[in-house]
Write an enzyme that holds these catalytic residues in place. Structure first.
Site, PDB file in Angstrom:
ATOM      1  N   SER A 143     -13.270 -43.729  -5.506  1.00 41.34           N
ATOM      2  CA  SER A 143     -14.797 -43.203  -5.450  1.00 41.34           C
ATOM      3  C   SER A 143     -15.725 -43.911  -4.217  1.00 41.34           C
ATOM      4  CB  SER A 143     -15.179 -42.815  -6.474  1.00 41.34           C
ATOM      5  OG  SER A 143     -16.501 -42.291  -6.808  1.00 41.34           O
ATOM      6  N   TYR A 156     -16.331 -44.224 -15.754  1.00 38.65           N
ATOM      7  CA  TYR A 156     -15.712 -43.597 -14.419  1.00 38.65           C
ATOM      8  C   TYR A 156     -15.820 -45.120 -13.298  1.00 38.65           C
ATOM      9  CZ  TYR A 156     -14.757 -40.352 -10.652  1.00 38.65           C
ATOM     10  OH  TYR A 156     -14.189 -39.857  -9.320  1.00 38.65           O
TER      11      TYR A 156
HETATM   12  N1  LIG Z   1     -15.394 -34.244  -6.675  1.00 33.96           N
HETATM   13  C1  LIG Z   1     -15.704 -35.552  -6.742  1.00 33.96           C
HETATM   14  O1  LIG Z   1     -16.832 -35.608  -6.412  1.00 33.96           O
HETATM   15  C2  LIG Z   1     -15.157 -36.691  -6.484  1.00 33.96           C
HETATM   16  C3  LIG Z   1     -15.788 -37.821  -5.696  1.00 33.96           C
HETATM   17  C4  LIG Z   1     -15.200 -39.131  -5.608  1.00 33.96           C
HETATM   18  C5  LIG Z   1     -13.809 -39.260  -6.180  1.00 33.96           C
HETATM   19  N2  LIG Z   1     -13.412 -38.277  -6.972  1.00 33.96           N
HETATM   20  C6  LIG Z   1     -12.093 -38.324  -7.327  1.00 33.96           C
HETATM   21  O2  LIG Z   1     -10.985 -36.949  -6.461  1.00 33.96           O
HETATM   22  C7  LIG Z   1     -10.531 -37.125  -7.651  1.00 33.96           C
HETATM   23  C8  LIG Z   1      -9.405 -35.680  -7.840  1.00 33.96           C
HETATM   24  O3  LIG Z   1     -11.188 -35.005  -8.120  1.00 33.96           O
HETATM   25  P1  LIG Z   1     -11.883 -33.751  -8.181  1.00 33.96           P
HETATM   26  O4  LIG Z   1     -12.799 -33.642  -7.796  1.00 33.96           O
HETATM   27  O5  LIG Z   1     -10.731 -32.550  -7.061  1.00 33.96           O
HETATM   28  O6  LIG Z   1     -11.534 -32.793  -9.343  1.00 33.96           O
HETATM   29  P2  LIG Z   1     -10.645 -31.496 -10.207  1.00 33.96           P
HETATM   30  O7  LIG Z   1     -11.263 -30.531  -9.487  1.00 33.96           O
HETATM   31  O8  LIG Z   1     -11.144 -31.566 -11.594  1.00 33.96           O
HETATM   32  O9  LIG Z   1      -8.883 -32.127 -10.178  1.00 33.96           O
HETATM   33  C9  LIG Z   1      -8.976 -32.425 -11.179  1.00 33.96           C
HETATM   34  C10 LIG Z   1      -6.872 -32.352 -10.766  1.00 33.96           C
HETATM   35  O10 LIG Z   1      -6.470 -33.340 -11.656  1.00 33.96           O
HETATM   36  C11 LIG Z   1      -5.420 -32.641 -12.546  1.00 33.96           C
HETATM   37  N3  LIG Z   1      -5.206 -32.919 -13.666  1.00 33.96           N
HETATM   38  C12 LIG Z   1      -6.533 -33.612 -14.799  1.00 33.96           C
HETATM   39  N4  LIG Z   1      -6.401 -34.028 -15.969  1.00 33.96           N
HETATM   40  C13 LIG Z   1      -4.794 -34.199 -15.553  1.00 33.96           C
HETATM   41  C14 LIG Z   1      -3.890 -34.872 -16.175  1.00 33.96           C
HETATM   42  N5  LIG Z   1      -4.619 -35.109 -17.582  1.00 33.96           N
HETATM   43  N6  LIG Z   1      -2.560 -35.022 -16.224  1.00 33.96           N
HETATM   44  C15 LIG Z   1      -2.190 -34.022 -15.095  1.00 33.96           C
HETATM   45  N7  LIG Z   1      -3.602 -33.894 -14.355  1.00 33.96           N
HETATM   46  C16 LIG Z   1      -4.205 -33.496 -14.318  1.00 33.96           C
HETATM   47  C17 LIG Z   1      -6.284 -31.627 -12.506  1.00 33.96           C
HETATM   48  O11 LIG Z   1      -4.754 -30.411 -12.721  1.00 33.96           O
HETATM   49  P3  LIG Z   1      -4.731 -29.698 -14.134  1.00 33.96           P
HETATM   50  O12 LIG Z   1      -6.463 -28.793 -15.269  1.00 33.96           O
HETATM   51  O13 LIG Z   1      -4.067 -28.318 -13.793  1.00 33.96           O
HETATM   52  O14 LIG Z   1      -4.391 -30.666 -15.112  1.00 33.96           O
HETATM   53  C18 LIG Z   1      -6.654 -30.702 -11.094  1.00 33.96           C
HETATM   54  O15 LIG Z   1      -5.159 -30.965 -10.323  1.00 33.96           O
HETATM   55  C19 LIG Z   1     -10.237 -37.822  -8.486  1.00 33.96           C
HETATM   56  O16 LIG Z   1      -9.204 -38.913  -9.158  1.00 33.96           O
HETATM   57  C20 LIG Z   1     -11.654 -38.263  -8.477  1.00 33.96           C
HETATM   58  O17 LIG Z   1     -11.927 -39.043 -10.227  1.00 33.96           O
HETATM   59  C21 LIG Z   1     -13.665 -36.836  -6.893  1.00 33.96           C
END
Ligand SMILES: NC(=O)c1ccc[n+]([C@@H]2O[C@H](COP(=O)([O-])OP(=O)(O)OC[C@H]3O[C@@H](n4cnc5c(N)ncnc54)[C@H](OP(=O)(O)O)[C@@H]3O)[C@@H](O)[C@H]2O)c1
Length: 270
Positions: A143, A156
């Site tokens: 991130s 985080y």
């Molecule tokens: N969105 C942003 O603004 C942003 C910015 C920078 C970095 N990121 C990073 O991008 C990555 C993806 O995030 P996202 O924004 O796509 O979030 P998201 O839409 O909430 O998706 C998170 C994913 O992780 C899975 N997950 C959550 N807890 C889990 C667990 N205990 N075991 C296995 N899988 C798990 C969820 O699936 P289930 O609920 O089915 O398990 C889902 O598929 C993360 O590492 C986040 O930190 C996001």
């Protein structure tokens, strides 16, 4: 007869939604077999069914909660043993949002289990096999908060700094052995990760990227062989200059003598 080489299978964590689901879509569209990991079985099944139908690739779902050692171990064993898996996308992650002053020991451990322990263990499980075959890729989703702890509360940002440093060290160790490492630093991306805090509503639209735009940019960075990809950053020289400044510090960071500013002005025999 020309034998077409089978594209590497890609294992993506957190593939049921958001950024992980978009990665799975893009790799499947490129013709890679995909293995989808997350907790929600039904969501994974629906995506896997769509990828096989639309892109005619082999798909598999491996439901697992990556914070639970027994469930995580199944994924580790698969990564260690399955010769077809050549690319790992460490994407699953959670944000806590609560300030450190209001974070319990269990809450801080929960975020580290998913954002730090799980990707580290998955890489460690897969790496000996990748090194033996002499090629493969590891993509870690960090991130921009790794560079901007001022912008967010809680553990985080620190968990994402870990992934950045880990990726840099891993790259140093394995890049000359055929292994590609990329750490992606997305800015704010419109996904469900923001649902719990509701904070997205307070962020100006000009700072929010759509998932497809972010993942396509990250994959362009991957194709260009980048170690660090910052999809939003208009001028990559800004990052390079920051990194060069850091490198210039290296010879000064460990010396036999403390810096003058830490020396007492009072003579020892006074
Ligand atoms: N969105 C942003 O603004 C942003 C910015 C920078 C970095 N990121 C990073 O991008 C990555 C993806 O995030 P996202 O924004 O796509 O979030 P998201 O839409 O909430 O998706 C998170 C994913 O992780 C899975 N997950 C959550 N807890 C889990 C667990 N205990 N075991 C296995 N899988 C798990 C969820 O699936 P289930 O609920 O089915 O398990 C889902 O598929 C993360 O590492 C986040 O930190 C996001």
């Amino acid at each position: 007869m020309v034998v077409m080489e089978q594209p590497d299978t890609v294992l993506i964590t957190g593939a049921s939604a958001g950024i992980g689901a978009a990665y799975a879509d893009r790799f499947a569209r490129r013709g890679h077999p995909v293995i989808l990991v997350a907790r929600h079985h039904a969501r994974l099944e629906a995506l896997a069914e769509r990828f096989s139908r639309e892109y005619h690739v082999k798909t598999e779902v491996l439901p697992a909660d990556l914070t639970l050692p027994t469930e995580r171990a199944r994924i580790e064993q698969r990564l260690a043993a399955d010769e077809s898996i050549g690319i790992l996308v460490n994407n699953a992650g959670v944000e806590d949002g609560a300030p450190l002053t209001q974070t319990s020991p269990d809450a801080v451990e929960a975020i580290l289990e998913l954002n730090v322990t799980a990707p580290s263990r998955l890489i460690a499980a897969m790496l000996p096999r990748l090194l033996a075959r002499g090629h493969g890729s590891i993509i870690n989703i960090g991130s921009i908060l790794a560079l901007a702890p001022e912008l967010f509360d809680g553990a985080y940002a620190a968990s994402k700094s870990y992934l950045l440093t880990y990726s840099q060290t891993l790259h140093k160790e394995v890049s000359d052995q055929g292994i590609r490492v990329q750490c992606v630093l997305p800015g704010v991306t419109r996904t469900a990760i923001w649902n719990a805090s509701g904070a997205l509503a307070d962020i100006p639209e000009r700072m929010i990227m759509e998932v497809a735009e972010m993942v396509d940019a990250a994959l362009a960075g991957y194709d260009q062989g980048e170690l660090i990809t910052i999809p939003s950053l208009p001028d990559i020289e800004e990052w390079r200059s920051l990194d060069e400044t850091r490198r210039r510090l290296l010879p000064e960071l460990s010396r036999y003598v403390a810096a003058d500013r830490y020396k007492s002005d009072i003579p020892e025999d006074a």
